[in-house]
Enzyme design. Sequence first.
Site, short mmCIF file in Angstrom:
data_model
loop_
_atom_site.label_atom_id
_atom_site.label_comp_id
_atom_site.label_asym_id
_atom_site.label_seq_id
_atom_site.Cartn_x
_atom_site.Cartn_y
_atom_site.Cartn_z
N LYS A 51 -4.26 4.46 4.97
CA LYS A 51 -3.78 3.44 5.34
C LYS A 51 -2.18 3.25 4.99
O LYS A 51 -1.20 2.88 5.81
CB LYS A 51 -4.44 2.13 4.76
N GLN A 95 -9.51 -4.28 0.27
CA GLN A 95 -10.47 -3.30 0.34
C GLN A 95 -11.63 -3.48 -0.22
O GLN A 95 -12.01 -3.73 -1.05
CB GLN A 95 -9.82 -1.90 -0.17
N ASP A 118 -7.37 -8.31 8.11
CA ASP A 118 -8.58 -7.81 8.73
C ASP A 118 -9.43 -8.88 9.45
O ASP A 118 -10.51 -8.46 9.93
CB ASP A 118 -9.49 -7.67 7.26
N1 GUN Z 1 -13.87 -0.93 3.69
C1 GUN Z 1 -14.33 -0.09 4.86
N2 GUN Z 1 -13.60 -0.28 5.82
C2 GUN Z 1 -12.77 -1.41 5.61
C3 GUN Z 1 -12.13 -2.14 6.48
O1 GUN Z 1 -11.49 -1.88 7.70
N3 GUN Z 1 -11.24 -3.08 5.73
C4 GUN Z 1 -11.76 -3.48 4.52
N4 GUN Z 1 -10.99 -4.56 3.90
N5 GUN Z 1 -12.57 -2.83 3.88
C5 GUN Z 1 -13.12 -1.78 4.31
#
Ligand code: GUN
Length: 284
Positions: A51, A95, A118
Amino acid sequence: MILDGKHYAAELKDVLTKQCAALKVAHGRAPSLHVLLIGNNPGSLVYVSMKQKRAFDFGIQSTVHRLDETISREAVLNLINELNNSTEVDGILVQLPLPAHLNANEIIDTISPEKDVDGLTSINLGKLIRGTPSLVSCTPLGCMHILKKWKADISGLNAVIVGRSTLVGKPLSLLLIHADTTVTVCHSKTHNLKEHTMQADILIAACGDPKLIRKEHVKPGACVIDVGMSRLSDGSLSGDVAFDEVVHIADAITPVPFGVGPMTVAYLMSNTIQAMKNTHAQID
Ligand code: GUN
């Protein structure tokens, strides 16, 4: 038809990098994304570094807060509140998964809904049910974008989602309802999975069960979207769909990798830009 997420994400990137540049001119800085990475989950380390790299490619400033596995609840909430109150911070992402001593719902609900890239706060999930969302989870947005590339009008079609997570299955079911499809959500306790999936004009596999969906699950001519991405014991990456079999039956299918994955990242950047617009609308 192979639904090429990498290509669609590149198209989106062209649009979004221009928006980033325009925001930088208007407000003196690029959109900024802050990611909280708590502990050392190997999957999370990979996702977060990807990311961060992609944010840079889009012209977005990204900061990763690496926090110790044993960090206290209070320290996490204090950091989120600091980021909420900073006019230099647009998007905040925690995350997942979190270490067991931290309550994910409490921590996520501390994020300002305007900065919740998110789309996981109670406020943003509630708005999604009403159909008046501001920020929606990135993977469901990526899936809807891919579906539009398959067919401009999916109204009235049968959509079957395999997986009921808060991050993907549940929000995607709402987006598909808003797009006037007839939605079925299957999960690990569903009886006779095949009976449901065989009705699908649109089949979305988002259960994290490698190659669960075989040719006998798929109606000829269906559009199959594979959200799964599991690392197998031999080190290879697998989706939830047995691609080599299903590709001959489906009208359209996403590959793994380079299907949904790049679209998720592109929509994270899109949401960060949206979050900057949200926060600056408040200042103006
Ligand atoms: N863990 C795996 N995929 C994601 C995501 O898209 N967002 C977040 N916050 N954690 C994740």
